[in-house]
Design a protein around this motif. Structure first.
Motif, PDB file in Angstrom:
ATOM      1  N   VAL A   1      72.208-105.472  16.271  1.00  0.00           N
ATOM      2  CA  VAL A   1      73.365-105.038  15.480  1.00  0.00           C
ATOM      3  C   VAL A   1      74.665-105.391  16.214  1.00  0.00           C
ATOM      4  CG1 VAL A   1      74.631-102.983  14.678  1.00  0.00           C
ATOM      5  CG2 VAL A   1      72.199-103.228  14.159  1.00  0.00           C
ATOM      6  N   ALA A   2      74.702-105.134  17.515  1.00  0.00           N
ATOM      7  CA  ALA A   2      75.910-105.438  18.301  1.00  0.00           C
ATOM      8  C   ALA A   2      76.193-106.938  18.290  1.00  0.00           C
ATOM      9  CB  ALA A   2      75.755-104.926  19.729  1.00  0.00           C
ATOM     10  N   LEU A   3      75.160-107.761  18.445  1.00  0.00           N
ATOM     11  CA  LEU A   3      75.351-109.216  18.385  1.00  0.00           C
ATOM     12  C   LEU A   3      75.867-109.642  17.007  1.00  0.00           C
ATOM     13  CD1 LEU A   3      72.202-110.341  20.387  1.00  0.00           C
ATOM     14  CD2 LEU A   3      74.590-110.803  21.029  1.00  0.00           C
ATOM     15  N   ASP A   4      75.353-109.027  15.961  1.00  0.00           N
ATOM     16  CA  ASP A   4      75.840-109.315  14.605  1.00  0.00           C
ATOM     17  C   ASP A   4      77.307-108.911  14.459  1.00  0.00           C
ATOM     18  OD1 ASP A   4      73.361-110.291  13.850  1.00  0.00           O
ATOM     19  OD2 ASP A   4      72.754-108.476  12.756  1.00  0.00           O
ATOM     20  N   ARG A   5      77.661-107.791  15.082  1.00  0.00           N
ATOM     21  CA  ARG A   5      79.054-107.317  15.003  1.00  0.00           C
ATOM     22  C   ARG A   5      79.998-108.277  15.735  1.00  0.00           C
ATOM     23  NH1 ARG A   5      80.365-102.305  13.312  1.00  0.00           N
ATOM     24  NH2 ARG A   5      81.848-101.931  14.988  1.00  0.00           N
TER      25      ARG A   5
ATOM     26  N   TYR B   1      82.883-106.185  16.606  1.00  0.00           N
ATOM     27  CA  TYR B   1      82.365-105.667  17.876  1.00  0.00           C
ATOM     28  C   TYR B   1      83.469-104.913  18.610  1.00  0.00           C
ATOM     29  CZ  TYR B   1      80.178-105.398  22.435  1.00  0.00           C
ATOM     30  OH  TYR B   1      79.647-104.929  23.603  1.00  0.00           O
ATOM     31  N   GLY B   2      83.082-103.779  19.196  1.00  0.00           N
ATOM     32  CA  GLY B   2      84.040-102.988  19.969  1.00  0.00           C
ATOM     33  C   GLY B   2      84.843-102.016  19.133  1.00  0.00           C
ATOM     34  N   ILE B   3      84.498-101.911  17.850  1.00  0.00           N
ATOM     35  CA  ILE B   3      85.169-100.967  16.943  1.00  0.00           C
ATOM     36  C   ILE B   3      84.173 -99.867  16.586  1.00  0.00           C
ATOM     37  CG2 ILE B   3      86.239-100.677  14.657  1.00  0.00           C
ATOM     38  CD1 ILE B   3      87.903-102.422  16.458  1.00  0.00           C
ATOM     39  N   CYS B   4      84.594 -98.625  16.743  1.00  0.00           N
ATOM     40  CA  CYS B   4      83.740 -97.479  16.414  1.00  0.00           C
ATOM     41  C   CYS B   4      83.448 -97.466  14.917  1.00  0.00           C
ATOM     42  CB  CYS B   4      84.431 -96.188  16.835  1.00  0.00           C
ATOM     43  SG  CYS B   4      83.509 -94.704  16.390  1.00  0.00           S
TER      44      CYS B   4
ATOM     45  N   GLU C   1      64.025 -99.431  19.307  1.00  0.00           N
ATOM     46  CA  GLU C   1      65.301 -98.901  18.820  1.00  0.00           C
ATOM     47  C   GLU C   1      66.469 -99.560  19.564  1.00  0.00           C
ATOM     48  OE1 GLU C   1      65.235 -94.620  19.204  1.00  0.00           O
ATOM     49  OE2 GLU C   1      63.584 -94.425  17.777  1.00  0.00           O
ATOM     50  N   LYS C   2      66.333 -99.692  20.879  1.00  0.00           N
ATOM     51  CA  LYS C   2      67.371-100.333  21.687  1.00  0.00           C
ATOM     52  C   LYS C   2      67.542-101.786  21.252  1.00  0.00           C
ATOM     53  CE  LYS C   2      68.491-101.570  26.465  1.00  0.00           C
ATOM     54  NZ  LYS C   2      68.039-101.505  27.864  1.00  0.00           N
ATOM     55  N   LEU C   3      66.439-102.490  21.044  1.00  0.00           N
ATOM     56  CA  LEU C   3      66.502-103.887  20.607  1.00  0.00           C
ATOM     57  C   LEU C   3      67.230-103.997  19.268  1.00  0.00           C
ATOM     58  CD1 LEU C   3      65.708-106.821  21.174  1.00  0.00           C
ATOM     59  CD2 LEU C   3      63.514-106.364  20.058  1.00  0.00           C
TER      60      LEU C   3
ATOM     61  N   TYR D   1      75.749-102.298  23.657  1.00  0.00           N
ATOM     62  CA  TYR D   1      75.318-102.175  22.265  1.00  0.00           C
ATOM     63  C   TYR D   1      75.850-100.897  21.599  1.00  0.00           C
ATOM     64  CZ  TYR D   1      71.695 -99.834  24.993  1.00  0.00           C
ATOM     65  OH  TYR D   1      71.032 -99.052  25.911  1.00  0.00           O
ATOM     66  N   ALA D   2      76.796-100.217  22.257  1.00  0.00           N
ATOM     67  CA  ALA D   2      77.390 -99.008  21.670  1.00  0.00           C
ATOM     68  C   ALA D   2      78.138 -99.367  20.390  1.00  0.00           C
ATOM     69  CB  ALA D   2      78.343 -98.350  22.667  1.00  0.00           C
ATOM     70  N   ILE D   3      77.980 -98.547  19.361  1.00  0.00           N
ATOM     71  CA  ILE D   3      78.707 -98.766  18.113  1.00  0.00           C
ATOM     72  C   ILE D   3      79.636 -97.587  17.806  1.00  0.00           C
ATOM     73  CG2 ILE D   3      77.012-100.343  17.100  1.00  0.00           C
ATOM     74  CD1 ILE D   3      75.937 -97.946  15.472  1.00  0.00           C
TER      75      ILE D   3
END
Length: 129
Positions: free
Chosen positions: A90-94, A100-103, A83-85, A120-122
């Motif tokens: 997803v974060a790398l794609d963002r 990236y960095g947008i809620c 799940e973490k991976l 990796y927080a979304i």
């Protein structure tokens, strides 16, 4: 085609900050992949020793329960790491799409302190609660 809640290239972060978080994410990705492999190796090892012992003698019921508990624990850890991976990917794609960095819930910037702690927080702290 999915619709995004935030427009492309909407990140509040500078190129330098994005590079920093991309490196952090890639490091987390490598560590997580290593952890998953180590857990899978542990599970394989546990399974193979169980097979060896089973073929040579009858098992005491408590021993079987302990082994099953260890297997279940390892499987749960693998699940959490996978799940973490997924979140890291997803974060790398963002980063690539400029989001990236947008809620994902509020469309507001995620606090940099939160991204440092969990790159990796979304979701922002406000949205996650």
């Amino acid at each position: 085609m999915s619709t995004q809640k935030t427009p492309v290239n909407n990140t509040p972060l500078t190129e330098e900050e994005l590079d920093h978080f991309k490196e952090k994410l890639n490091q987390e990705k490598r560590e997580t992949e290593t952890t998953i492999q180590e857990l899978r190796d542990s599970l394989d090892s546990l399974n193979s020793t169980a097979d060896d012992v089973q073929s040579s003698q009858d098992h005491h019921q408590a021993d079987l329960g302990t082994k099953e508990n260890r297997k279940a624990t390892i499987l749960k850890k693998i699940e959490k790491q996978v799940e973490k991976l997924d979140q890291i990917i997803v974060a790398l794609d963002r980063i690539e799409t400029g989001n990236y960095g947008i809620c994902i819930d509020t469309g507001e910037p995620i606090q940099k302190e939160r991204l440092e702690a969990m790159p990796y927080a979304i979701r922002s702290v406000v949205a996650k609660d």
